[in-house]
Structures are given as C-alpha cells and as structure tokens.
Scaffold this motif. Structure first.
Motif, PDB file in Angstrom:
ATOM      1  N   THR A 104       0.740  -1.249   0.021  1.00 17.30           N
ATOM      2  CA  THR A 104      -0.063  -0.025  -0.158  1.00 17.30           C
ATOM      3  C   THR A 104       0.708   1.087   0.068  1.00 17.30           C
ATOM      4  OG1 THR A 104      -0.180  -0.223   2.310  1.00 17.30           O
ATOM      5  CG2 THR A 104      -1.955  -1.018   1.081  1.00 17.30           C
ATOM      6  N   ARG A 107       0.760   3.768  -2.821  1.00 16.05           N
ATOM      7  CA  ARG A 107      -0.373   4.626  -2.742  1.00 16.05           C
ATOM      8  C   ARG A 107      -0.029   5.928  -2.127  1.00 16.05           C
ATOM      9  NH1 ARG A 107      -4.901   1.475   0.212  1.00 16.05           N
ATOM     10  NH2 ARG A 107      -5.036  -0.221  -1.158  1.00 16.05           N
ATOM     11  N   TRP A 108       1.198   6.179  -1.647  1.00 17.23           N
ATOM     12  CA  TRP A 108       1.768   7.306  -1.102  1.00 17.23           C
ATOM     13  C   TRP A 108       1.359   8.552  -1.425  1.00 17.23           C
ATOM     14  CZ3 TRP A 108       4.036   7.332   3.528  1.00 17.23           C
ATOM     15  CH2 TRP A 108       4.828   8.881   3.876  1.00 17.23           C
ATOM     16  N   VAL A 109       1.211   9.353  -0.561  1.00 15.55           N
ATOM     17  CA  VAL A 109       1.032  10.844  -1.021  1.00 15.55           C
ATOM     18  C   VAL A 109       1.606  11.649   0.008  1.00 15.55           C
ATOM     19  CG1 VAL A 109      -1.484  10.457  -2.120  1.00 15.55           C
ATOM     20  CG2 VAL A 109      -1.247  11.161   0.566  1.00 15.55           C
ATOM     21  N   ILE A 134       1.020   7.563  16.779  1.00 17.63           N
ATOM     22  CA  ILE A 134       0.016   6.595  17.042  1.00 17.63           C
ATOM     23  C   ILE A 134      -0.120   5.694  15.925  1.00 17.63           C
ATOM     24  CG2 ILE A 134      -1.304   8.075  18.814  1.00 17.63           C
ATOM     25  CD1 ILE A 134      -3.240   8.587  16.413  1.00 17.63           C
ATOM     26  N   GLY A 136      -1.537   3.497  12.861  1.00 14.27           N
ATOM     27  CA  GLY A 136      -2.203   3.761  11.719  1.00 14.27           C
ATOM     28  C   GLY A 136      -1.653   5.060  11.076  1.00 14.27           C
ATOM     29  N   ILE A 137      -0.844   5.938  11.746  1.00 19.80           N
ATOM     30  CA  ILE A 137      -0.526   7.368  11.275  1.00 19.80           C
ATOM     31  C   ILE A 137       0.204   7.208  10.067  1.00 19.80           C
ATOM     32  CG2 ILE A 137       1.529   7.651  12.856  1.00 19.80           C
ATOM     33  CD1 ILE A 137      -1.492  10.111  12.477  1.00 19.80           C
ATOM     34  N   GLY A 138       1.115   6.283   9.807  1.00 16.85           N
ATOM     35  CA  GLY A 138       2.083   6.106   8.667  1.00 16.85           C
ATOM     36  C   GLY A 138       3.487   5.858   8.748  1.00 16.85           C
ATOM     37  N   LYS A 139       3.700   5.292   9.970  1.00 15.45           N
ATOM     38  CA  LYS A 139       5.079   5.171  10.233  1.00 15.45           C
ATOM     39  C   LYS A 139       5.776   4.181   9.399  1.00 15.45           C
ATOM     40  CE  LYS A 139       4.166   4.015  14.429  1.00 15.45           C
ATOM     41  NZ  LYS A 139       2.817   4.037  14.415  1.00 15.45           N
ATOM     42  N   MET A 219       8.028  -1.548  14.447  1.00 10.63           N
ATOM     43  CA  MET A 219       7.147  -1.889  15.658  1.00 10.63           C
ATOM     44  C   MET A 219       7.984  -2.161  16.760  1.00 10.63           C
ATOM     45  SD  MET A 219       4.089  -3.980  13.695  1.00 10.63           S
ATOM     46  CE  MET A 219       2.834  -3.692  15.013  1.00 10.63           C
ATOM     47  N   GLN A 261       5.381   2.901  18.086  1.00 10.98           N
ATOM     48  CA  GLN A 261       4.365   3.882  18.869  1.00 10.98           C
ATOM     49  C   GLN A 261       4.716   4.647  19.880  1.00 10.98           C
ATOM     50  OE1 GLN A 261       0.770   1.562  19.219  1.00 10.98           O
ATOM     51  NE2 GLN A 261       1.025   0.715  16.798  1.00 10.98           N
ATOM     52  N   LEU A 284      -2.149  13.630   7.855  1.00 12.38           N
ATOM     53  CA  LEU A 284      -1.781  14.337   6.582  1.00 12.38           C
ATOM     54  C   LEU A 284      -2.471  15.653   6.810  1.00 12.38           C
ATOM     55  CD1 LEU A 284      -2.503  11.339   4.364  1.00 12.38           C
ATOM     56  CD2 LEU A 284      -0.449  12.237   5.268  1.00 12.38           C
ATOM     57  N   PRO A 320      -4.264   8.649   8.246  1.00 10.11           N
ATOM     58  CA  PRO A 320      -4.557   7.689   6.936  1.00 10.11           C
ATOM     59  C   PRO A 320      -5.262   6.696   7.145  1.00 10.11           C
ATOM     60  CG  PRO A 320      -2.323   8.059   7.690  1.00 10.11           C
ATOM     61  CD  PRO A 320      -2.917   8.874   8.590  1.00 10.11           C
ATOM     62  N   LEU A 321      -5.161   5.834   8.149  1.00  9.28           N
ATOM     63  CA  LEU A 321      -5.828   4.667   8.278  1.00  9.28           C
ATOM     64  C   LEU A 321      -7.234   4.734   8.402  1.00  9.28           C
ATOM     65  CD1 LEU A 321      -5.492   1.373   8.396  1.00  9.28           C
ATOM     66  CD2 LEU A 321      -5.378   1.722  10.777  1.00  9.28           C
ATOM     67  N   GLN A 324      -8.655   5.674   5.108  1.00  6.36           N
ATOM     68  CA  GLN A 324      -8.712   4.485   4.303  1.00  6.36           C
ATOM     69  C   GLN A 324      -9.778   3.698   4.587  1.00  6.36           C
ATOM     70  OE1 GLN A 324      -4.918   2.582   4.265  1.00  6.36           O
ATOM     71  NE2 GLN A 324      -5.698   0.581   4.140  1.00  6.36           N
ATOM     72  N   CYS A 459      -2.258  -3.629  11.858  1.00  8.40           N
ATOM     73  CA  CYS A 459      -2.438  -4.353  13.152  1.00  8.40           C
ATOM     74  C   CYS A 459      -3.542  -3.688  13.962  1.00  8.40           C
ATOM     75  CB  CYS A 459      -1.198  -4.094  13.963  1.00  8.40           C
ATOM     76  SG  CYS A 459      -0.577  -2.467  14.086  1.00  8.40           S
TER      77      CYS A 459
HETATM   78  N1  LIG Z   1       1.381   9.198   3.266  1.00  6.61           N
HETATM   79  C1  LIG Z   1       0.530   8.202   3.056  1.00  6.61           C
HETATM   80  N2  LIG Z   1       0.017   8.093   1.864  1.00  6.61           N
HETATM   81  C2  LIG Z   1      -0.636   6.961   1.545  1.00  6.61           C
HETATM   82  N3  LIG Z   1      -1.155   6.266   2.391  1.00  6.61           N
HETATM   83  C3  LIG Z   1      -0.753   5.992   3.563  1.00  6.61           C
HETATM   84  C4  LIG Z   1       0.164   7.315   3.905  1.00  6.61           C
HETATM   85  N4  LIG Z   1       0.547   7.086   5.264  1.00  6.61           N
HETATM   86  C5  LIG Z   1      -0.095   5.954   5.714  1.00  6.61           C
HETATM   87  N5  LIG Z   1      -0.897   5.440   4.810  1.00  6.61           N
HETATM   88  C6  LIG Z   1      -1.874   4.225   4.958  1.00  6.61           C
HETATM   89  O1  LIG Z   1      -2.391   4.357   6.257  1.00  6.61           O
HETATM   90  C7  LIG Z   1      -2.438   2.812   6.752  1.00  6.61           C
HETATM   91  C8  LIG Z   1      -1.757   2.821   7.912  1.00  6.61           C
HETATM   92  O2  LIG Z   1      -0.217   3.250   7.819  1.00  6.61           O
HETATM   93  P1  LIG Z   1       0.901   2.339   8.580  1.00  6.61           P
HETATM   94  O3  LIG Z   1       0.986   0.994   8.816  1.00  6.61           O
HETATM   95  O4  LIG Z   1       2.156   2.960   7.920  1.00  6.61           O
HETATM   96  O5  LIG Z   1       0.671   3.169  10.218  1.00  6.61           O
HETATM   97  P2  LIG Z   1       1.615   3.001  11.262  1.00  6.61           P
HETATM   98  O6  LIG Z   1       1.772   4.216  11.792  1.00  6.61           O
HETATM   99  O7  LIG Z   1       2.861   2.165  10.941  1.00  6.61           O
HETATM  100  O8  LIG Z   1       0.683   2.063  12.409  1.00  6.61           O
HETATM  101  P3  LIG Z   1       1.240   1.086  13.568  1.00  6.61           P
HETATM  102  O9  LIG Z   1       1.819   1.714  14.642  1.00  6.61           O
HETATM  103  O10 LIG Z   1       0.072   0.314  13.863  1.00  6.61           O
HETATM  104  O11 LIG Z   1       2.098  -0.042  12.771  1.00  6.61           O
HETATM  105  C9  LIG Z   1      -1.568   2.136   5.739  1.00  6.61           C
HETATM  106  O12 LIG Z   1      -2.552   1.491   5.049  1.00  6.61           O
HETATM  107  C10 LIG Z   1      -1.035   3.087   4.760  1.00  6.61           C
HETATM  108  O13 LIG Z   1      -0.975   2.634   3.382  1.00  6.61           O
END
Ligand SMILES: Nc1ncnc2c1ncn2[C@@H]1O[C@H](COP(=O)(O)OP(=O)(O)OP(=O)(O)O)[C@@H](O)[C@H]1O
Ligand SMILES: [Mg+2]
Length: 483
Positions: A104, A107-109, A134, A136-139, A219, A261, A284, A320-321, A324, A459
C-alpha cells in the motif's frame, strides 16, 4: 492461439500495484483507456478477470507498464509457441530477497518535506532515526518510502527490514537476521552473560561497518515497557547497548530507521544528539488527504461534496488509516464513490465527533497528552472508526466478517488460498465474494514477496477483528444460521 485473454488474480494485482505506484487517478485512468484503444466496460471486464480481446488485453498491460504474459491466466498450449513479450518488465522496487513492507506504500501521498528532510539527515549525520506516532498514522509506510528513495538507495544499497510484530519479539531476531544461524545458535546455547552480549554487539557493529546497510526495525514498541512514570525502557538491555554502540562509534557505514508507537528511551546518556533524530508523525494535511482520496478514485465534484470530505478529514485529523477505511466504505456499494450518498447515511457520525471535539470540557476529561500533541482522543476515535467499519462489514456480509476475523489470528502475510481455506465450509462463490469485499473496502493489504502476492491486515484492524473472533465464529458457524 486463443483470441481472448483473461487476467489472473496475481496478474491483476501486478497491474493494480503498477498503476498505484504511478499514482494514477481518475484522469490518468481515462487516458489509459484512450491509449489502450479500449472502453471503460472492457477495462472493467479486465479487472473482473473476464476474457477480453487478446490485442486489447496486451495494450492495457502495455500502457500500465506490465508484461502481459505475467498478467494473463496461463494457457499451457500457447505458452511455448510465443516469443517473450517485447514490453519491458517494471523494475522491482526492492532487491528480490527483501520483502516489501507493504504494497500500500505505492499509494503514497504527501509528506514531501519530511521525506526530503529525513533523507538529508540520514545521508549526513543521523545514524538512528525513530519514526514515532499513534497506530495507523503512517510510520511503516514512511519507512517504506525511505527505503525506496533513490538517494538513500545509492548511499545505503543494502536494505534489511526486521519486524518485531511477533508473539514474543526479542533481540534474537536482530542477531539471527544480521549474523545468521551460527551466532544465533551460539547465543541460545550459552547463558546471556555480559561478556557474551558484548561480543555479540561487537559482531553486530562489525557487520554494520562492513557494508552500508539501511536497517528498518519495524514496530519496536513491542520491545519496550513503561515504568510508573510512563517512561519507556527496553525489556532487554541489549537493545540499548546496540543502539548506544551505533551512536558512539567513531564512524558507521550503516543507518537504522525505527518505527515505534512509543518514544525510545534515552540512548547513550543523551549524548550524540546530532546522531539520533526522532520524527513525530501527525496526520496528513488537508490537501494531502484530498490527494489520498483521489488515489482511491474519490473526488468531490461540487463545493458541498468538498465540504463533506473536508469535515471527515478534519475530525480524523488527517489520520490515513481512518480515512482509508472510510474511503473503502464510500467506494463500495451502495455508495459507489458518491460522497453525498455516504454523507446522508453516516454524516451524523461525523457530526457527533465534531460536537464531542467542540466540547470545552473535553480536554479536562481526557488523559494528559503524552509524547505527541494528540490526546488519547484521536487514538480512541480511530479505533472506534475501525470497529464501526468492521461491524458494518459484518452486517453487509457475515462471511466476509468471519474471513477477516479468522485470518486476524496470523501475524504474517499469507496467500489468498490460505485466507479462503479458513472459510472453506462455505460455497466457493461465497468465499470469493467475501475476499473481494475485503479488498474493495481496503481492509487488507497486499504484500509482494518473490513475485507472489500475500495478504495481511493492519495491526489495528487485526486487533479489532481478534476481539470479535469468538463471538462471530459462534454466530456464523453455528448450525442453522448460515446465510
Ligand atoms: N502518506 C501516506 N500516503 C498514503 N497512504 C498512507 C500514508 N501514510 C499512511 N498510509 C496508509 O495508512 C495505513 C496505516 O499506515 P501504517 O501502517 O504505515 O501506520 P503505522 O503508523 O505504521 O501503524 P502501526 O503503529 O499500527 O504499525 C496504511 O494502509 C498506509 O498505506
Ligand atoms: Mg507500522
């Protein structure tokens, strides 16, 4: 030679990821149709895996930049007869032996400035970069983007990803991955003495000096524990020694990116500040989130629709999550991407959150902000959002709910047939429909490994599904309640 061709499941995934990696939106999809001299209806048949005219099929793949032979459902009698396709294979995003963290990522933006800044830091003084925020924030996605950055790939051409998303995460996995089986066995046979740990750390640092590795520890919060004051420390002290040695070394060829996290403990007694950097991820921006919706083919056509989308983005603070899973519901029937139709059904939920957030007493009621500027509120809101999405999925198709729950047990990505095996008691059409529903609602992520596509859950979705597992298994599988 057959006059028609159809796309296999894996083939469609290849095309899907190729178009996603180009960031195609509705406009580019129209150009795709034009360039391939086809129609929207034929493209739809292609996506459904139905037979279409051979030449059109090849053109669709050519414009998408994918070798049609890898997309077509194999036809044994024609395979030998045809010379290799003339189209070029898209370059793999990673070396074949490194699984991509998450497709995924294609799909980055957004986060352009952050990416440029972090790349610059890593190519200069930053040796340990921690991405915190936190769930799902996109780490993980950001770490994935860094792994594919050309400058970083040039400076650190040896990527290694270690995920601590396991039942009992430990430093052993670092030893095992970097030093191999031999050292790993040696360690488990002996007591974990200080001398032994020192020797191990030395061997690990020597390894990181031997080549420019770009290590990702994903993680890492699973290896931390909090004391009464809420300060985090590593459950195993060897982690701290490892990081401290990386910071203290006179020079080091490699870099480590950590996602967590929770904030990492202070390393090397807080010295070497220029060698460690923490990047706190927040949601975002509004325009980035709008671009994200566009990737999912959801675009506001009127000011009213734009306003609805903005309000959704605002209540979830660009998470983002959360966005989504909302986009997944919006794209699917009965809304089919219609923002206003979705709003008339569920807009009240957004209004409720707006009202809660506007309550001046809220800040007093919630816990103190912790490491980031968020209160626990956003985390809770996102979890509630995922729970609602799950509930609605289950109401729409209980088998899909069961499929999600049963596969939530596995932490590692598995192939489609393994997913379907979990619901083998149902007719195969019902299994297929359930799987496709999860895909349409963006609830499962595809991961590519050695040209095979596997599927996994984020997760947070996994945790929500696991909570519901017993209850749903009982209802769906008990005699007499099968749909
Ligand atoms: N900049 C972005 N552009 C597009 N999609 C994004 C972006 N950031 C996050 N996402 C989407 O949001 C969802 C959650 O992102 P991600 O898995 O990176 O979160 P995380 O911070 O690693 O969460 P966790 O701490 O639970 O592992 C993913 O499906 C990812 O594709
Ligand atoms: Mg992650």
């Amino acid at each position: 030679m057959a006059d028609t061709l159809s796309a296999s499941e894996d083939g469609r995934n290849l095309v899907y990821h190729a178009t996603r990696s180009k960031g195609w939106t509705k406009t580019e999809t129209s150009l795709w149709i034009e360039d391939a001299h086809t129609s929207r209806a034929t493209l739809k048949r292609f996506w459904q895996g139905k037979a279409i005219d051979r030449h059109t099929f090849q053109e669709i793949c050519r414009v998408a930049g994918v070798n049609w032979e890898e997309v077509a459902t194999p036809q044994p009698q024609t395979e030998a007869a045809h010379p290799p396709a003339m189209t070029l294979k898209p370059e793999p995003r990673h070396s074949p032996w490194i699984p991509s963290l998450d497709c995924t990522g294609t799909r980055w933006v957004g986060r352009t400035a952050t990416l440029a800044n972090l790349t610059d830091r890593l190519t200069h003084t930053t040796r340990v970069l921690s991405l915190v925020g936190i769930t799902g924030i996109g780490k993980t996605s950001l770490a994935q983007q860094l792994l594919t950055d050309r400058d970083l790939q040039a400076a650190f051409p040896n990527p290694i990803t270690i995920s601590f998303n396991s039942e009992s995460p430990s430093f052993d996995i670092v030893i095992h991955t970097l030093l191999g089986q031999q050292k790993y066995d040696a360690k488990s046979q002996s007591e974990q003495t200080a001398i032994h740990d020192r020797a191990l750390i030395q061997a690990l640092i020597a390894k990181l000096q031997s080549k420019p590795y770009l290590l990702v520890f994903d993680m890492l919060e699973t290896c931390l524990t909090a004391d009464e004051q809420g300060q985090h420390r590593f459950k195993e002290p060897i982690f701290e020694q490892f990081f401290s040695q990386i910071l203290q070394a006179e020079s080091i060829a490699s870099r480590v990116i950590v996602t967590s996290q929770d904030q990492l403990p202070v390393l090397a007694e807080g010295r070497y500040q220029e060698r460690i950097h923490q990047e706190l991820l927040t949601g975002l921006t509004s325009s980035e989130a709008i671009a994200l919706f566009q990737q999912w083919q959801i675009e506001a056509a009127t000011p009213t629709e734009a306003d609805c989308l903005q309000r959704i983005i605002a209540v979830y603070e660009g998470h983002p999550l959360a966005l989504q899973v909302i986009a997944g519901e919006m794209s699917d029937a009965p809304f089919d991407g219609e923002i206003l139709a979705y709003w008339s059904e569920y807009g009240h939920e957004v209004e409720t959150v707006e009202a809660i957030k506007a309550d001046p007493q809220l800040d007093a009621r919630t816990d103190q902000p912790r490491l980031d500027r968020y209160t626990v509120r956003l985390k809770d809101l996102v979890k509630q959002r995922v729970e609602k999405t799950f509930q609605r999925l289950y109401e729409a198709n209980s088998i899909a709910g069961l499929l999600l729950c049963k596969n939530a047990v596995a932490r590692i990505p598995t192939e489609r047939k393994a997913w379907l095996f979990q619901i083998r008691v149902f007719p195969s059409e019902a299994q297929e429909a359930a799987f496709e529903l999860l895909q349409r609602r963006f609830l499962i992520n595809a991961v590519q490994y050695k040209h095979r596509v596997r599927y996994q859950l984020h997760c947070l979705i996994r945790r929500v599904a696991l909570d519901a597992l017993d209850h749903i298994t009982e209802i769906v599988e008990s005699p007499g309640t099968h749909p």
